[in-house]
Scaffold this active site. Sequence first.
Site, PDB file in Angstrom:
ATOM      1  N   PHE A 152      -1.410  53.485   0.401  1.00  0.00           N
ATOM      2  CA  PHE A 152      -2.675  53.033   1.001  1.00  0.00           C
ATOM      3  C   PHE A 152      -3.163  51.721   0.404  1.00  0.00           C
ATOM      4  O   PHE A 152      -4.314  51.343   0.593  1.00  0.00           O
ATOM      5  CB  PHE A 152      -3.742  54.125   0.850  1.00  0.00           C
ATOM      6  CG  PHE A 152      -3.350  55.426   1.487  1.00  0.00           C
ATOM      7  CD1 PHE A 152      -3.348  55.566   2.870  1.00  0.00           C
ATOM      8  CD2 PHE A 152      -2.931  56.504   0.725  1.00  0.00           C
ATOM      9  CE1 PHE A 152      -2.951  56.752   3.478  1.00  0.00           C
ATOM     10  CE2 PHE A 152      -2.536  57.703   1.311  1.00  0.00           C
ATOM     11  CZ  PHE A 152      -2.552  57.830   2.700  1.00  0.00           C
ATOM     12  N   ALA A 252     -17.611  42.398  11.293  1.00  0.00           N
ATOM     13  CA  ALA A 252     -17.156  41.772  12.537  1.00  0.00           C
ATOM     14  C   ALA A 252     -16.455  40.454  12.219  1.00  0.00           C
ATOM     15  O   ALA A 252     -16.760  39.799  11.224  1.00  0.00           O
ATOM     16  CB  ALA A 252     -18.346  41.524  13.449  1.00  0.00           C
ATOM     17  N   GLY A 253     -15.517  40.082  13.044  1.00  0.00           N
ATOM     18  CA  GLY A 253     -14.783  38.836  12.791  1.00  0.00           C
ATOM     19  C   GLY A 253     -13.884  38.495  13.949  1.00  0.00           C
ATOM     20  O   GLY A 253     -14.226  38.754  15.116  1.00  0.00           O
ATOM     21  N   CYS A 260       0.273  45.430   8.682  1.00  0.00           N
ATOM     22  CA  CYS A 260       0.112  46.883   8.819  1.00  0.00           C
ATOM     23  C   CYS A 260      -0.641  47.327  10.067  1.00  0.00           C
ATOM     24  O   CYS A 260      -0.082  48.040  10.896  1.00  0.00           O
ATOM     25  CB  CYS A 260      -0.582  47.433   7.584  1.00  0.00           C
ATOM     26  SG  CYS A 260       0.287  46.968   6.088  1.00  0.00           S
ATOM     27  N   LYS A 263       1.035  46.545  13.488  1.00  0.00           N
ATOM     28  CA  LYS A 263       2.314  47.266  13.605  1.00  0.00           C
ATOM     29  C   LYS A 263       2.085  48.778  13.727  1.00  0.00           C
ATOM     30  O   LYS A 263       2.681  49.444  14.575  1.00  0.00           O
ATOM     31  CB  LYS A 263       3.146  46.950  12.362  1.00  0.00           C
ATOM     32  CG  LYS A 263       4.301  47.867  12.062  1.00  0.00           C
ATOM     33  CD  LYS A 263       5.067  47.379  10.846  1.00  0.00           C
ATOM     34  CE  LYS A 263       4.491  47.830   9.524  1.00  0.00           C
ATOM     35  NZ  LYS A 263       4.728  49.209   9.127  1.00  0.00           N
TER      36      LYS A 263
HETATM   37  C1  UGA Z   1      -4.204  47.848   5.302  1.00  0.00           C
HETATM   38  C2  UGA Z   1      -4.991  49.086   4.804  1.00  0.00           C
HETATM   39  O1  UGA Z   1      -6.327  48.677   4.459  1.00  0.00           O
HETATM   40  C3  UGA Z   1      -4.320  49.718   3.577  1.00  0.00           C
HETATM   41  O2  UGA Z   1      -5.017  50.893   3.205  1.00  0.00           O
HETATM   42  C4  UGA Z   1      -2.873  50.072   3.964  1.00  0.00           C
HETATM   43  O3  UGA Z   1      -2.169  50.613   2.845  1.00  0.00           O
HETATM   44  C5  UGA Z   1      -2.149  48.831   4.428  1.00  0.00           C
HETATM   45  O4  UGA Z   1      -2.852  48.274   5.570  1.00  0.00           O
HETATM   46  C6  UGA Z   1      -0.749  49.220   4.806  1.00  0.00           C
HETATM   47  O5  UGA Z   1      -0.575  50.014   5.743  1.00  0.00           O
HETATM   48  O6  UGA Z   1       0.199  48.842   4.099  1.00  0.00           O
HETATM   49  P1  UGA Z   1      -3.972  45.273   4.558  1.00  0.00           P
HETATM   50  O7  UGA Z   1      -3.245  45.080   5.850  1.00  0.00           O
HETATM   51  O8  UGA Z   1      -3.382  44.746   3.301  1.00  0.00           O
HETATM   52  O9  UGA Z   1      -4.219  46.863   4.279  1.00  0.00           O
HETATM   53  O10 UGA Z   1      -5.383  44.576   4.718  1.00  0.00           O
HETATM   54  P2  UGA Z   1      -6.906  44.999   4.943  1.00  0.00           P
HETATM   55  O11 UGA Z   1      -7.685  44.520   3.781  1.00  0.00           O
HETATM   56  O12 UGA Z   1      -7.058  46.392   5.326  1.00  0.00           O
HETATM   57  O13 UGA Z   1      -7.277  44.058   6.189  1.00  0.00           O
HETATM   58  C7  UGA Z   1      -6.580  44.134   7.430  1.00  0.00           C
HETATM   59  C8  UGA Z   1      -7.223  43.214   8.437  1.00  0.00           C
HETATM   60  O14 UGA Z   1      -8.473  43.735   8.882  1.00  0.00           O
HETATM   61  C9  UGA Z   1      -7.502  41.804   7.944  1.00  0.00           C
HETATM   62  O15 UGA Z   1      -7.105  40.886   8.937  1.00  0.00           O
HETATM   63  C10 UGA Z   1      -9.005  41.772   7.747  1.00  0.00           C
HETATM   64  O16 UGA Z   1      -9.551  40.494   7.915  1.00  0.00           O
HETATM   65  C11 UGA Z   1      -9.463  42.714   8.848  1.00  0.00           C
HETATM   66  N1  UGA Z   1     -10.767  43.352   8.581  1.00  0.00           N
HETATM   67  C12 UGA Z   1     -10.901  44.242   7.570  1.00  0.00           C
HETATM   68  C13 UGA Z   1     -11.846  43.043   9.396  1.00  0.00           C
HETATM   69  O17 UGA Z   1     -11.757  42.245  10.345  1.00  0.00           O
HETATM   70  N2  UGA Z   1     -13.050  43.668   9.158  1.00  0.00           N
HETATM   71  C14 UGA Z   1     -13.210  44.551   8.156  1.00  0.00           C
HETATM   72  O18 UGA Z   1     -14.342  45.100   7.999  1.00  0.00           O
HETATM   73  C15 UGA Z   1     -12.120  44.841   7.334  1.00  0.00           C
END
Ligand code: UGA
Length: 436
Positions: A152, A252-253, A260, A263
């Site tokens: 995770f 929001a963004g 991850c 996919k």
């Molecule tokens: C995500 C999950 O958060 C991890 O728990 C998981 O282990 C991982 O995928 C995986 O499957 O390996 P990650 O892809 O590294 O982790 O990044 P996140 O920090 O979760 O962000 C993902 C995307 O969501 C980014 O583009 C971020 O900008 C976006 N995001 C995140 C938003 O637009 N709003 C948010 O409130 C949070």
Amino acid sequence: MEIAVVGTGYVGLVTGVCLTEIGHYVTCIDIDEDKINLMREGISPIYEPGLSDLMKKNIDEGRLTFTSNHSEGFANKKVIYIAVGTPQTKEGKADLQYVEKVAADIGHHINNDVIVVTKSTVPVGTNEKVREIIRELVNGKFEVEIVSNPEFLREGSAVQDTFHGDRIVIGADSDKAASVLEEINRPFGIPIYKTDIRSAEMIKYASNAFLATKISFVNEISNLCEKLGANVEDVATGMGMDDRIGNKFLKAGIGYGGSCFPKDTSALVQIAGYVQHDFNLLKSVIEVNNDQRRLLVKKAKERFGNIEGKRVAVLGLAFKPNTDDMREAASITLCEELIQSGAEVVAYDPIAIPNAKKILPQSIQYADSVENALENADFAFIVTEWDEVKNTELDVYIKKMKTPVIFDGRNCYALEEAAKYAVEYHSVGRKTQFGI
Ligand code: UGA
């Protein structure tokens, strides 16, 4: 415990290194010799805060080794982790060829009984297939148990997440294998949740799909907020105060990116399809995300009509801050659309430019600072909320740009702040702010 970890991407390397930090002896295995040589020197091939320091420390203390030789890596190991990629195929499925190859390597090279632990994100039922491949090859010579132990961690905070995660999921159908995994992980001091193999596999997909749903939901709300004159940041804060909703992943963004969420959401739709289940909710989550990535170009076109010949500063390229990862980054869609519309693009990112150059359109120019990217620009896109970008004074936009029109895809500035400067500030889910 003596452990082997196959695959040294984000998941494998971080897992291997963190296991040594809690006292285990780990051999990381990868087929890429160049990478192995780098890692032996304590150099991390990925940008991940804190990882190189832990690598050097545990190499020096004799707990962490690297090899490209499977027999050598597996020799006398009681536990082998599979942490190779499961990329997306053209049809949106999880590509299991690397996992199956490792299973075959294990079957060919082990010299004792093993517990095989799958860290890679794999569709429900895959662990059973992995066990079958290995058992067939060892042909009764050794006992092979399988455990699903999904990961995770987030890129950019992977080390921190490994030591301070919310839970460790152990999916096994043998008490013995589950206990060994529990013993390995106990020093992390994180709650352990034991279940069966298929449920553990599903927990991983369901978790990522749920987080992606939260993001698409708040993005839809933000689009509504813009039309109805509400402020999405305030709405998310107010919603998040309800413990049942929670305040995380409600930012929001311009959509989620990375290796991850895109996919895994797509793979879960496919997995559902195999059992004749139409996962409509998740399909919409994906569609909303695809639209959201185009938001800034849409806003720029609404504002300028035609953007042909306009000079655009793109600030941030990585899919999120603190990583050089460009996989499924919103910047790809945005840059491609800008170029197709005839705009001139000058992009800046603190560390992702080398990776960006491999995939973004050739005609993009790259700057070596936020200031230089803004030079003479007609408008600016804020794409990744790097500290360096967030901390840029709005004065700099006024000094450097031809016209200080900002489209902020990450809501980096408070509206009250923007109001103090002579900028035109468009953000996500909030009213457009025209400064003094
Ligand atoms: C995500 C999950 O958060 C991890 O728990 C998981 O282990 C991982 O995928 C995986 O499957 O390996 P990650 O892809 O590294 O982790 O990044 P996140 O920090 O979760 O962000 C993902 C995307 O969501 C980014 O583009 C971020 O900008 C976006 N995001 C995140 C938003 O637009 N709003 C948010 O409130 C949070």
